[in-house]
Design an enzyme around this catalytic site. Structure first.
Site, short mmCIF file in Angstrom:
data_model
loop_
_atom_site.label_atom_id
_atom_site.label_comp_id
_atom_site.label_asym_id
_atom_site.label_seq_id
_atom_site.Cartn_x
_atom_site.Cartn_y
_atom_site.Cartn_z
N ALA A 72 18.17 15.10 16.28
CA ALA A 72 19.38 15.19 17.10
C ALA A 72 20.53 15.86 16.35
CB ALA A 72 19.80 13.79 17.56
N THR A 73 20.55 15.70 15.02
CA THR A 73 21.60 16.34 14.23
C THR A 73 21.53 17.85 14.38
OG1 THR A 73 21.87 14.57 12.61
CG2 THR A 73 22.38 16.80 11.87
N GLN A 181 21.82 7.94 21.49
CA GLN A 181 21.81 6.48 21.54
C GLN A 181 21.62 5.94 22.95
OE1 GLN A 181 21.48 4.40 19.22
NE2 GLN A 181 22.00 5.58 17.38
N HIS A 201 12.80 9.39 17.74
CA HIS A 201 12.66 8.29 16.77
C HIS A 201 13.57 7.11 17.11
CE1 HIS A 201 16.35 8.51 14.16
NE2 HIS A 201 16.41 9.72 14.67
N THR A 237 7.82 28.12 13.40
CA THR A 237 6.45 27.88 13.86
C THR A 237 6.42 26.70 14.82
OG1 THR A 237 5.57 28.67 11.76
CG2 THR A 237 4.10 27.33 13.13
N CYS A 323 24.32 7.62 9.33
CA CYS A 323 24.69 8.92 8.77
C CYS A 323 26.13 8.98 8.28
CB CYS A 323 24.46 10.02 9.81
SG CYS A 323 22.76 10.14 10.38
#
Length: 374
Positions: A72-73, A181, A201, A237, A323
C-alpha cells in the site's frame, strides 16, 4: 514461556494457509516470465490475465484498472506523485488530513518541496472531516484530495460519499482514497474515488503485495522507469503467484466480512466496558470507529512505556501505525483530542476474527495490573 498474545492485527495479519498454498502452487506452475512471448511466457500471462479478470469482477472494476504494487505504501506514492505530475496543468494545490498514513504524509511533504501547496482539512470532534471546511478548501486549481477511508490509529470512518460529492463538484479535481485499513473491516465501494489503494496483508494475505485501483479516466505518470508490464503505469516482471494469492485473500475476506465484523464488535464492546473502569484510562477511538481498532490512553504512562510493559506480560500492542516513530505524539489522537499529552500516552489495540474473548479478558487484566503496579 507462553506464546505472546497478538493485538496488532492492523500492522499485519498471519497469512491464511490457503493463501500460502495458492502462492506456492501458482509459483511452481508459472515458470515463464509473463512478459515473454514464448509458450511458457504465454502460459504465465494467461494465469495472470485470469487472476486479474476474477479480481476485477470481485472489486467491480475493469482488469486494466488494477495496478499491482509491492504494498500500500507504493500504491499511495504512485497515486499521489503520479496524479500530481499528470495534473500540473490543473494546478498545484492538494488537500488531505492529519489522519493519513505516513506514506501519504511523506509523499505530500515531498510534493510540497516541489512547490505544491498542501492544505490539511480540519476535523470535527468525532474525527470526521469537516465537510464545510472541505468545501471551502477545494478550489479550481486543486488537482487532488487524498483521504483515508479508515485511519490506522483511531479507526475513524470518513463519510466518503459526501467527500466525493464535494470533490467532484470540481470536475478537474481527483480523489484518492486509502482503503488499506478499511479492507477486511467494512465494505469498500471502489467507484467512489478516482484511485483506491489497499494491501492484502491486512486481511490474511501475503506481505509484499499492494493494489492501486486507477479508474480509466485518471491521468497518472508512472514512478518506475523501464517499460510496461501488466499495466503501463507500473513496470516490472509480473508475479502471477502473488496476484493469485491476493485474489485468494480477497475471496475469503468477502465471504467472511459480515461474520468478522460482528465478532469484533462484541470484543470491542467488552474492552470499552472493562477498560473504562480503570482510573485515568480514556478511549480515544470514537464510538463510530471500526470495531477492530481501539485507541486508548492511560494517564501517567507514555504509549511506548505501556507497549513495553504489556510486551513483558506477553501482549503485543502498538503505539501507533507500524510505520511511524514511537516517540512522537499520535497525529490522530492529537487531531481528535487536541491534547498532546494524551496523544503521547496513546496506544492501539487491534482485533481480528482470530482474537478470542479470553485474550481480551487477559489483556484488560494486564492493563489493570500495570496501572496498579503489579
Amino acid at each position: 514461556m507462553k506464546k505472546p498474545v497478538y493485538f496488532d492485527y492492523c500492522a499485519n495479519t498471519p497469512v491464511d494457509p490457503s493463501v500460502l498454498e495458492t502462492y506456492v502452487k501458482t509459483a511452481s506452475q508459472c515458470v515463464g516470465n509473463a512478459n515473454s512471448v514464448h509458450a511458457m511466457g504465454r502460459a504465465s500471462k494467461a494465469v495472470m490475465d485470469d487472476v486479474l479478470a476474477k479480481m476485477a469482477a470481485l472489486l467491480h472494476v475493469r482488469p486494466d484498472e488494477i495496478i499491482l504494487t509491492s504494498g500500500a505504501t507504493e500504491a499511495n506514492n504512485l497515486a499521489l506523485k503520479g496524479i500530481a505530475a499528470a495534473t500540473r496543468h490543473v494546478g498545484k494545490h492538494i488537500v488531505s488530513t492529519s489522519l493519513e498514513h505516513s506514506s501519504i504524509s511523506a509523499s505530500l511533504s515531498m510534493l510540497q518541496m516541489e512547490g505544491y501547496e498542501i492544505d490539511l482539512c480540519p476535523l470535527t470532534s468525532d474525527g470526521t472531516i469537516d465537510l464545510e471546511e472541505l468545501a471551502d478548501l477545494v478550489r479550481d486549481d486543486t488537482c487532488l484530495v487524498s483521504i483515508s477511508l479508515v485511519d490506522s490509529e483511531a479507526g475513524v470512518i470518513q463519510p466518503v460519499k459526501k467527500i466525493a460529492e464535494i470533490v467532484h463538484s470540481h470536475p478537474k479535481t481527483l480523489l484518492h482514497m486509502d482503503a488499506t485499513q478499511a479492507m477486511g473491516k467494512i465494505p469498500v465501494d471502489f467507484a467512489i474515488a478516482d484511485t483506491v489503494s489497499f494491501a492484502p496483508h491486512k486481511f490474511f494475505g501475503l506481505n509484499g503485495c499492494g493494489v492501486l485501483i486507477k479508474h480509466e479516466h485518471v491521468p497518472l505518470v508512472p514512478q518506475n522507469s523501464g517499460g510496461a508490464s501488466t499495466t503501463l503505469y507500473r513496470s516490472g516482471t509480473p508475479d502471477p503467484a502473488m496476484a493469485a494469492a491476493c485474489l485468494c485473500a480477497l475471496e475469503k475476506m468477502y465471504a467472511s466480512l459480515s461474520n468478522w465484523q460482528s465478532h469484533c464488535e462484541k470484543l470491542n464492546a467488552y474492552l470499552r466496558r472493562e477498560l473504562t473502569k480503570i482510573e485515568g484510562l480514556k478511549i480515544n477511538s470514537p464510538d463510530h470507529a471500526v470495531p477492530q481498532i481501539l485507541n486508548i490512553s492511560l494517564h501517567g504512562y507514555k504509549g511506548f512505556e505501556m507497549q513495553k510493559a504489556l510486551d513483558e506480560k506477553g501482549y503485543c500492542v502498538s503505539v501507533k501505525s507500524a510505520c511511524t516513530s514511537d516517540y512522537l505524539p499520535s497525529h490522530a489522537v492529537m487531531a481528535l483530542t487536541k491534547d498532546r499529552k494524551r496523544a503521547l500516552e496513546s496506544f492501539r489495540i487491534s482485533l481480528s476474527p482470530l482474537t478470542t474473548m479470553e485474550e481480551c479478558q487477559g489483556l484488560a487484566e494486564a492493563i489493570r495490573e500495570i496501572h496498579e503496579g503489579k
